[in-house]
Design a protein around this motif. Sequence first.
Motif, short mmCIF file in Angstrom:
data_model
loop_
_atom_site.label_atom_id
_atom_site.label_comp_id
_atom_site.label_asym_id
_atom_site.label_seq_id
_atom_site.Cartn_x
_atom_site.Cartn_y
_atom_site.Cartn_z
N PHE A 208 -3.79 0.43 -2.76
CA PHE A 208 -3.38 -0.94 -2.47
C PHE A 208 -3.18 -1.65 -3.80
O PHE A 208 -4.01 -1.52 -4.69
CB PHE A 208 -4.44 -1.67 -1.66
CG PHE A 208 -4.63 -1.14 -0.27
CD1 PHE A 208 -4.04 -1.77 0.81
CD2 PHE A 208 -5.39 0.00 -0.05
CE1 PHE A 208 -4.21 -1.29 2.10
CE2 PHE A 208 -5.57 0.50 1.24
CZ PHE A 208 -4.97 -0.14 2.30
N VAL A 209 -2.09 -2.40 -3.93
CA VAL A 209 -1.81 -3.13 -5.17
C VAL A 209 -1.36 -4.54 -4.82
O VAL A 209 -0.53 -4.73 -3.94
CB VAL A 209 -0.74 -2.42 -6.03
CG1 VAL A 209 -0.41 -3.24 -7.27
CG2 VAL A 209 -1.20 -1.02 -6.42
N VAL A 210 -1.94 -5.52 -5.53
CA VAL A 210 -1.52 -6.91 -5.40
C VAL A 210 -0.51 -7.19 -6.52
O VAL A 210 -0.75 -6.85 -7.68
CB VAL A 210 -2.72 -7.88 -5.56
CG1 VAL A 210 -2.25 -9.34 -5.46
CG2 VAL A 210 -3.79 -7.58 -4.53
N TYR A 211 0.61 -7.81 -6.12
CA TYR A 211 1.66 -8.17 -7.07
C TYR A 211 1.81 -9.69 -7.12
O TYR A 211 1.77 -10.36 -6.09
CB TYR A 211 3.00 -7.57 -6.64
CG TYR A 211 3.01 -6.06 -6.68
CD1 TYR A 211 3.45 -5.38 -7.82
CD2 TYR A 211 2.60 -5.32 -5.58
CE1 TYR A 211 3.46 -4.00 -7.86
CE2 TYR A 211 2.60 -3.93 -5.62
CZ TYR A 211 3.03 -3.27 -6.76
OH TYR A 211 3.03 -1.91 -6.79
N ASN B 239 0.84 -1.19 0.00
CA ASN B 239 0.00 0.00 0.00
C ASN B 239 0.88 1.24 0.00
O ASN B 239 2.05 1.19 0.34
CB ASN B 239 -1.00 -0.02 1.16
CG ASN B 239 -0.34 0.12 2.50
OD1 ASN B 239 0.29 1.13 2.80
ND2 ASN B 239 -0.48 -0.90 3.34
N SER B 240 0.28 2.34 -0.38
CA SER B 240 1.04 3.57 -0.58
C SER B 240 1.37 4.28 0.72
O SER B 240 2.10 5.27 0.71
CB SER B 240 0.29 4.51 -1.52
OG SER B 240 -0.97 4.85 -0.99
N LEU B 241 0.89 3.80 1.85
CA LEU B 241 1.29 4.36 3.15
C LEU B 241 2.64 3.81 3.58
O LEU B 241 3.42 4.49 4.21
CB LEU B 241 0.26 4.03 4.24
CG LEU B 241 -1.03 4.82 4.23
CD1 LEU B 241 -1.95 4.33 5.33
CD2 LEU B 241 -0.77 6.31 4.36
N ASN C 277 4.88 2.09 1.44
CA ASN C 277 5.81 1.88 0.34
C ASN C 277 5.93 3.16 -0.49
O ASN C 277 5.32 4.16 -0.16
CB ASN C 277 5.31 0.72 -0.54
CG ASN C 277 5.27 -0.59 0.22
OD1 ASN C 277 6.28 -1.27 0.33
ND2 ASN C 277 4.12 -0.95 0.78
N ASN C 278 6.67 3.10 -1.56
CA ASN C 278 6.87 4.24 -2.45
C ASN C 278 5.53 4.68 -3.03
O ASN C 278 4.97 4.01 -3.91
CB ASN C 278 7.85 3.84 -3.56
CG ASN C 278 8.12 4.96 -4.52
OD1 ASN C 278 7.22 5.63 -5.01
ND2 ASN C 278 9.39 5.15 -4.81
N PHE C 279 5.02 5.82 -2.55
CA PHE C 279 3.69 6.29 -2.95
C PHE C 279 3.56 6.39 -4.47
O PHE C 279 2.60 5.88 -5.05
CB PHE C 279 3.37 7.64 -2.30
CG PHE C 279 2.00 8.16 -2.66
CD1 PHE C 279 0.90 7.78 -1.93
CD2 PHE C 279 1.83 9.00 -3.75
CE1 PHE C 279 -0.37 8.23 -2.27
CE2 PHE C 279 0.57 9.46 -4.10
CZ PHE C 279 -0.53 9.07 -3.35
N GLU C 280 4.50 7.06 -5.12
CA GLU C 280 4.39 7.30 -6.55
C GLU C 280 4.41 6.00 -7.35
O GLU C 280 3.68 5.87 -8.34
CB GLU C 280 5.49 8.26 -7.03
CG GLU C 280 5.30 9.68 -6.53
CD GLU C 280 3.98 10.32 -6.93
OE1 GLU C 280 3.48 10.06 -8.05
OE2 GLU C 280 3.42 11.09 -6.11
N GLN C 281 5.22 5.02 -6.93
CA GLN C 281 5.27 3.74 -7.65
C GLN C 281 3.98 2.96 -7.47
O GLN C 281 3.44 2.41 -8.43
CB GLN C 281 6.46 2.90 -7.19
CG GLN C 281 6.61 1.60 -7.96
CD GLN C 281 6.83 1.82 -9.44
OE1 GLN C 281 7.77 2.49 -9.82
NE2 GLN C 281 5.98 1.26 -10.28
N ILE C 282 3.48 2.90 -6.24
CA ILE C 282 2.23 2.17 -5.98
C ILE C 282 1.09 2.83 -6.75
O ILE C 282 0.27 2.16 -7.37
CB ILE C 282 1.93 2.14 -4.46
CG1 ILE C 282 3.06 1.44 -3.69
CG2 ILE C 282 0.57 1.48 -4.18
CD1 ILE C 282 3.26 -0.01 -4.02
N LYS C 283 1.04 4.16 -6.71
CA LYS C 283 -0.01 4.88 -7.44
C LYS C 283 0.09 4.60 -8.94
O LYS C 283 -0.92 4.34 -9.60
CB LYS C 283 0.08 6.38 -7.17
CG LYS C 283 -1.01 7.19 -7.87
CD LYS C 283 -0.94 8.67 -7.52
CE LYS C 283 -0.01 9.37 -8.45
NZ LYS C 283 -0.09 10.84 -8.37
N ALA C 284 1.28 4.62 -9.50
CA ALA C 284 1.46 4.36 -10.93
C ALA C 284 1.01 2.95 -11.29
O ALA C 284 0.35 2.74 -12.32
CB ALA C 284 2.92 4.57 -11.32
#
Length: 144
Positions: free
Chosen positions: A48-51, A5-7, A9-16
């Motif tokens: 939030f991003v699932v990888y 999640n962007s809280l 981790n790297n906000f800009e990367q997660i958002k992208a």
Amino acid sequence: MEIKNSLQNNFEQIKADALAIRKSVFVAEQNIDISLELDNLDDVATHFVVYLNKQPIATARIHRTNDNGWHLQRVATLKSFRHQGVASMLMHNIESNASTLGITYLTLGAQLQAKDFYQKLGFIAQGSIFLYAGIQHITMCKFL
């Protein structure tokens, strides 16, 4: 699979990564206008991003509403990863993180075709059906 999640981790990367998934699902598949999909909340929401093998495959975001509540939205899973439990895993992670942040109540606007999915996760439908981006939605909520 890993959920970031962007809280934390790297906000800009997660958002992208989140935006790439949303463009694929909402803009390309569902023909939602990009101007409706991308909004000013992307810069203040928690994404939030699932990888899977470092590739982003599902996403959602939460943000504070004007009435100090929390709204969950932009839940999307890439087509080839649907119906494999990815979205359910993502939703449980979001709820866990929300509880950690002191969030006790989430609302969302579910596309009608996804209503049963959210009901299985404990969300309750409220109010009338409404249109957003030409797609029927219903408001749903859940106490955490």
